[in-house]
Every structure is written in structure tokens, then in C-alpha cells.
Design an enzyme around this catalytic site. Structure first.
Site, PDB file in Angstrom:
ATOM      1  N   SER A 271      -3.842  -1.594  -4.655  1.00  0.00           N
ATOM      2  CA  SER A 271      -3.279  -2.650  -2.890  1.00  0.00           C
ATOM      3  C   SER A 271      -2.165  -2.880  -2.825  1.00  0.00           C
ATOM      4  O   SER A 271      -0.959  -1.764  -3.349  1.00  0.00           O
ATOM      5  CB  SER A 271      -3.750  -3.670  -2.379  1.00  0.00           C
ATOM      6  OG  SER A 271      -3.922  -3.468  -1.150  1.00  0.00           O
TER       7      SER A 271
ATOM      8  N   ASP B  52     -12.815   2.633   2.865  1.00  0.00           N
ATOM      9  CA  ASP B  52     -11.307   1.745   2.631  1.00  0.00           C
ATOM     10  C   ASP B  52     -10.875   2.499   3.513  1.00  0.00           C
ATOM     11  O   ASP B  52     -10.013   3.723   3.651  1.00  0.00           O
ATOM     12  CB  ASP B  52     -10.634   1.766   1.501  1.00  0.00           C
ATOM     13  CG  ASP B  52      -9.153   0.844   1.536  1.00  0.00           C
ATOM     14  OD1 ASP B  52      -9.169   0.352   2.678  1.00  0.00           O
ATOM     15  OD2 ASP B  52      -8.641   0.841   0.590  1.00  0.00           O
TER      16      ASP B  52
ATOM     17  N   HIS C  13     -11.614  -2.249   1.393  1.00  0.00           N
ATOM     18  CA  HIS C  13     -10.176  -2.062   0.615  1.00  0.00           C
ATOM     19  C   HIS C  13     -10.799  -2.806  -0.224  1.00  0.00           C
ATOM     20  O   HIS C  13      -9.593  -2.832  -1.240  1.00  0.00           O
ATOM     21  CB  HIS C  13      -9.366  -2.608   1.196  1.00  0.00           C
ATOM     22  CG  HIS C  13      -7.983  -2.934   0.907  1.00  0.00           C
ATOM     23  ND1 HIS C  13      -7.264  -1.771   0.269  1.00  0.00           N
ATOM     24  CD2 HIS C  13      -7.169  -3.792   1.153  1.00  0.00           C
ATOM     25  CE1 HIS C  13      -6.275  -1.785  -0.607  1.00  0.00           C
ATOM     26  NE2 HIS C  13      -5.903  -2.731   0.491  1.00  0.00           N
TER      27      HIS C  13
END
Lengths: 385, 385
Positions: free
Chosen positions: B151, B321, B354
Site C-alpha cells: 500500500s 482490492d 486491500h
């Protein structure tokens, strides 16, 4: 295509208490509504249009004293439009709990003589339908040619088909769902939290404090707005475009103000909404959304739920709608087909996300138009028979 | 698989000012970090792990005085784990502006003698990398075997490969993106608005008022949390399950409190977050996310942007995600391939949105493990040569 032109809202008062799903009741109440077109002699050409979250009875046309205040579905409803007011008698009705005229949280609670505020009872989609049915009674409409709505309005149309199967010949459910998903509820609850935790909310009695929980409403609306647009649409309209390029020279501002166009747009939408929308109404309507789940009484079996329906159905969904995705409409379609109901289903490839149901799109509009032409043929055939 | 066990954070002070991308500078600062494993003689086995939004230098193991405080990537980093600390010397470093030890908004501003608050300068991913590079200098690490992150951490790894191409042999970018989309920015800005408009935020100087903008932080976290989970995962875990069924008899409560499990879960997550996370840090980190866009200097051409890189790359993304979808990783992969870089790319079919990059998933973990085995082979070959 011309608008229907100048329209005027009307009100109807109901003196008989309305028993609500929650167990509470409204001692008496008022509904605000508009009508377009002419009711025919046998009252067979009436179409009820149900509104979604932030809309109202003002479906089409504009007001004499405010020509800019055009109805929210003016592209759909009017003379020569897909829902043609030269043929149909169209009714737009404002729901209970709204902030646009029908009895709601800012009205006086007859029990206390004070504004309802948070004491306004939680109302459900089914309660709205019950109130709408009484309006239809008063107008002498035993059966609608169609009941129609998009999003939350589509839930009301679907509820009509279940609660009053004989009172509508057609049911048009656009960009809707048989129930909210966990993610849908989650977004609603964050919005509610933003309002409830705004110190200006005052437990719902902010009217007496002459303040409005604007910050909470703004955040609530910003969240909602993100879910109405598609990712792609946002990318195309805003992308990473910077705001105030002239002032900033195209550089980041390195602060917590506005850098990007999308921020400016959303904050503006949030501010505008907080100016005119009522916080208690927002809470009520999100709860009505969360609670809608007609299959709940049937252990989640939507086929059994829809067995009671008698209408013919039109459903439409939009490919980039991630709030109520096409899959949710297909669930309804499948349950109807399992009941051998007549169903027309259009899955429209449109880029505008959930908002698409309000926007001009030739394929979508033509589908609705063609459907109403059929409804009209049936209606006139019945008249002739 | 055993954890690395008891670990201890360390601090390093930097007396030389750090020039930031904004034009501001930090006169002096401190970084908090942890290391696991042993640096080999030629310092060729070091791996830097960069953290995401609400994480820290505490990547693996636990603290002697708090065995429950386990590192955020303990399943990934440790003896015999995919990033094997029996082979590699792993460094976790807390970023500037954080609330977990490195110099941040709650520290004393040497210019004023008061806590920074909102006066802490806006920092970027590139600023973080610059600070991390100085830490590497101090530790005598000229070149990392790998820099890795998920991320926002993946953005740092990517920035390393562009800013210091010769200082890493491998770059592992997990569940990341070359830049935020308009929708990503929109969610961040709503979260910021919730914090900025909380009266307890006091323009960022809430420390002096001995309050914390908990409501704003709570709403911010709830919004964030929704975007970390997939719709499907939420549906499976929570669906429309009601909370407190024993008390409510499975009925709706017809109020604005908690009806559904998902509401309870999100509010709890929000409250918990508001207890330990700093509001100014939240603002800073979301801005760092928004601003990251290394291709900006190259008119948006990611291929040109990545032409400077020299590392070999590993990328992974997760099918559900929707925050940083696989498509975003593929953009990076394609730009790297256009530069004829060596790239391994895994698109993992995982249900957890995610958050999947933090969770146990055999295919994902095995891919990372296999990749590091290759890195290790190369590292030992170079040593032997």
C-alpha cells in the site's frame, strides 16, 4: 423536448393516525404532492413516481416564482417524454419524514407542541407506501397504471407490488436492490455518525438552538456523493486535476486545504447540501434504506417474497453502478421469473455510476419510453374493452 | 511458525536539517526503527520494510513488556518466514510525521518550544525515502538487498527505486499504485474534513486543550476501513446480521443506534483507532498518499519515470482490492516491462480486499517466499564471487 412548464405543489391532510412499522404512530400528517397530466375518466392512467434520498414530490416542471427549480426527473416525465404526461396522469409525492413539505422532523409534534426533531418516528419504505396508498384512495385511484422509482424510489415501487399487488398493473424498479449490502449499510452508518457526533446536532433538537449540524451533513453528503459516482466517471471528470492552477502554478499547496478539483467539487456539494437538507431527515432516510428487506419475513427467500406480486415489471440497472450494482437488479429479475412474472430487464452500459438513473442516456430513456408505450396500449385497450 | 520473539525499538537522531519537498525543512529529527536478524559482513543482506497508513517500525516480534503488541507484518517477517530473518537483516522504520515515535506533530518544535500540531510540515513519500536513506547511511548500508512495502509502503519502495536506483537490488511493491485515483483522493478528503471540522481539533493545536478530535478520527477511520475491505468479504463476515439479537428479539430497533453487526464493528474500529492514533498524523499521511505521483514530473509518463530504475521488481495485487485494484499494479508492471526491467507479478485471487496484503494467504506468502529465496541465492553468490 419541452418541460411540462409551471407546476404547483398541493397538500393533503390526513386526520386518521398512521400506524407505523416501528409500533409508533403519527397522529395526523400531511403529504405534499404534485400532479402532471390529466386523470382520465376511469382513472386508469395514473402513474406514481416515488423519490429517492434527497429528492421530493417535485418530479417535473418548475415553479412560477423560481423557474430554476426544475423537477428532479424532468428529463423522464413531461409531454412527449418517456413517461408522457400527454397520456398519463403522473403523481409525485413527498415522503413522510422529508424536509420538503410532508410532515417531518421540523414540523410540530401535536403531542408536545414542539418541533419533532429526533422524536419524529423512524419510518420505513413500507410506511411510505402505506401513506401513499391513502393519498391514492383520496384521489380515487384504485389501481395505478404503474408505480415507478429509482434507487430508494425503486424500493418503494417494489414494496407496492408486494403490499398492494392489485393496485398497480406495472412496476418500474430502476437502479435499485432488494436490500442493502453490508457495505451499503456501512456507508450509511458512517454518514449518520458524522451527523450524530456534530455538536450542533444537539441530539436532534438543533432547531431550538438555531443551529444546523452543517459539518456532519457535509461529511455525510460527501460520502454519499462518492458512492453515487463511478470510479471511472470521477477519473474522467476530475482525475488528479489541480484546483487554482493560476494561483498555485500547478504546484501542490502542502497544506490541508484544497489541492485537487475533486476535493473542491465534493466540498462544494457537501456545503450546498448542508444549506438545504435537514439532518434528521438524512438520518431517517438512511435508516429506511438500511431497513428495507422485504424477504426478511420469508427467511431471505426473495422468490417467496415476490410470489404475492401481480404486476408486470420493468427493471433497469447500470453497469458502473457500484452502489446498487446490476447483480442486485438481477436478483429481483430472477426471483420474478421464478414466479413466472412478466419482466423486462435492461442492463445499461453507462459510465455514470448510480447517478445514471437520473441522467440522459438514449438507450435507457428509449427503453423506458418503449415500455410506457406498451403500458399505454394496454391501458387504452382496457378502456376500449 | 515461531515469531522472532522479543524485539526492542531503537532511535537515531539526525542533527542535519532535512530539506522537504514542500520547501520547508525539519531542523533536526529522530527516527524510530527496529531491526531483526543479523547484518552480514559485507552488509549485503539488508531489507528495508516500509509501513503503510497506521503502522510503524514495529514490523515483527513483540515487546517484552507487552507480548500482545505483535508487529504488523509478523506473518511475513521472522525466522523461516517468507522474509526470513535467519538470512536477511530486516529494518522497520517509522516515518516522519507519525505518532509512533519518529519526530511528528506531537513533538516539540525547536523553533517555538511548543508542540508542532498543525505546524508540522507536510511530508511526502519522497521525504520519507530521503529520511530513510540517511538512516541507511548511518547503519552503513550502501545497498539494500531489497526494499519492500504494501500500500503506502509500496509507494515508498517504488520511490526508492526511482530516487536511489543503485541502492536496492530488489523492489517489492505490494497492493500499491503509481498514484491515487480521484476516488481515492475523495475518500481521503472526506476523512480529512471529518477531522478538520471536529471542534476538538482546534486547528491542529488540540494538545494544548487536552482534548482529542475523537469523533472526527472515528469517522475518518470508519471511512478508511470500508475501503480496505471488499464488498464480498463484508457480505460474508457481516451481511445484514443484527447485533444484540437476544435483547432485540431479532427486530429492528427503529432508532439511530446500532442495528447491524457491521455498524457495531465499524464504530468499534473507529473508537479504538481514535484512542491511539493522532489526528495530525492522519491528515499528514493522507496528504502523502494524495501527493504521490512520481510520473508527474514526466507529464504522466510512467515508462519514462521508471527508466531510471535499476532494481528487479516483485509486484503483487489482490483481485478484490478496490482501493488499489490489480489494474493499478499492472500499470507499474507494464511501464517496467517497457523499460525491459525484470519483473515478477502475482495477481492473487483473494477475498479480503486491500487488507489482503497483511493477511495469511498461502499463494501470496509462497510467492514472496520464493522470490526472497532467489534474492538470497543472488546475495550469497555475490558474496562467494
Amino acid at each position: 423536448m419541452p418541460s411540462i412548464g409551471i407546476v404547483s405543489p398541493q397538500t393533503m391532510h390526513f386526520a386518521e393516525p398512521l400506524q407505523l412499522q416501528s409500533g409508533a404512530s403519527l397522529r395526523d400528517y400531511m403529504l405534499m404532492y404534485e400532479t402532471y397530466g390529466t386523470l382520465n375518466a376511469d382513472k386508469s392512467n395514473a402513474v406514481l413516481v416515488c423519490h429517492a434520498l434527497n429528492a421530493s414530490h417535485h418530479v417535473a416542471g418548475y415553479y412560477a416564482d423560481n423557474p430554476k427549480n426544475v423537477g428532479w426527473w424532468d428529463n423522464m416525465v413531461g409531454p412527449g417524454k418517456p413517461l408522457d404526461t400527454d397520456k398519463f396522469f403522473v403523481i409525485g409525492v413527498n415522503n413522510l419524514g422529508s424536509c420538503f413539505g410532508s410532515t417531518g422532523p421540523m414540523h410540530i409534534n401535536p403531542e408536545t407542541g414542539k418541533q419533532y426533531g429526533a422524536a419524529f418516528p423512524v419510518v420505513t419504505v413500507e410506511d411510505w407506501v402505506a401513506a401513499q396508498a391513502r393519498l391514492a384512495d383520496q384521489l380515487g385511484i384504485a389501481q395505478f397504471a404503474a408505480v415507478m422509482g429509482g434507487s430508494l424510489g425503486g424500493m418503494q415501487a417494489l414494496a407496492w407490488s408486494i403490499m398492494h399487488p392489485e393496485r398497480l398493473r406495472h412496476c418500474l424498479v430502476i437502479a435499485s436492490t432488494p436490500k442493502l449490502s453490508a457495505q451499503n449499510i456501512a456507508f450509511n452508518d458512517v454518514a449518520r455518525q458524522a451527523i450524530l457526533s456534530d455538536p450542533d446536532y444537539h441530539g436532534g433538537d438543533f432547531y431550538e438552538h438555531s443551529v444546523v449540524p452543517k459539518n456532519g451533513l457535509k461529511v455525510a453528503r460527501m460520502i454519499g456523493h462518492i458512492t453515487y459516482l463511478s470510479d471511472d466517471d470521477m477519473a474522467e471528470k476530475f482525475g488528479r486535476k489541480l484546483r487554482d492552477i493560476a494561483a498555485s502554478g500547478g504546484e501542490y499547496k502542502f497544506g490541508f486545504g484544497i489541492d485537487f478539483e475533486i476535493e473542491s467539487y465534493l466540498r462544494y456539494q457537501g456545503d450546498k447540501f448542508a444549506e438545504y437538507f435537514d439532518a434528521n431527515t438524512y438520518l431517517l432516510i438512511t435508516k429506511a434504506l438500511d431497513y428495507f428487506d422485504p424477504a426478511r419475513k420469508f427467511d431471505g427467500d426473495l422468490t417467496k417474497t415476490l410470489a404475492a406480486t401481480r404486476a408486470k415489471f420493468f427493471l433497469a440497472s447500470f453497469t458502473t453502478d457500484w452502489r446498487f450494482s446490476p447483480e442486485r437488479s438481477r436478483e429481483i429479475v430472477q426471483a420474478l421469473l421464478a414466479n413466472r412474472r412478466e419482466v423486462t430487464y435492461a442492463e445499461i452500459d453507462a459510465p455514470h455510476g448510480h447517478d445514471a438513473f437520473l441522467l440522459e442516456d438514449a438507450r435507457y430513456m428509449n427503453m423506458v419510453r418503449a415500455y410506457y408505450e406498451q403500458v399505454w396500449k394496454e391501458t387504452t385497450k382496457e378502456q376500449a374493452a
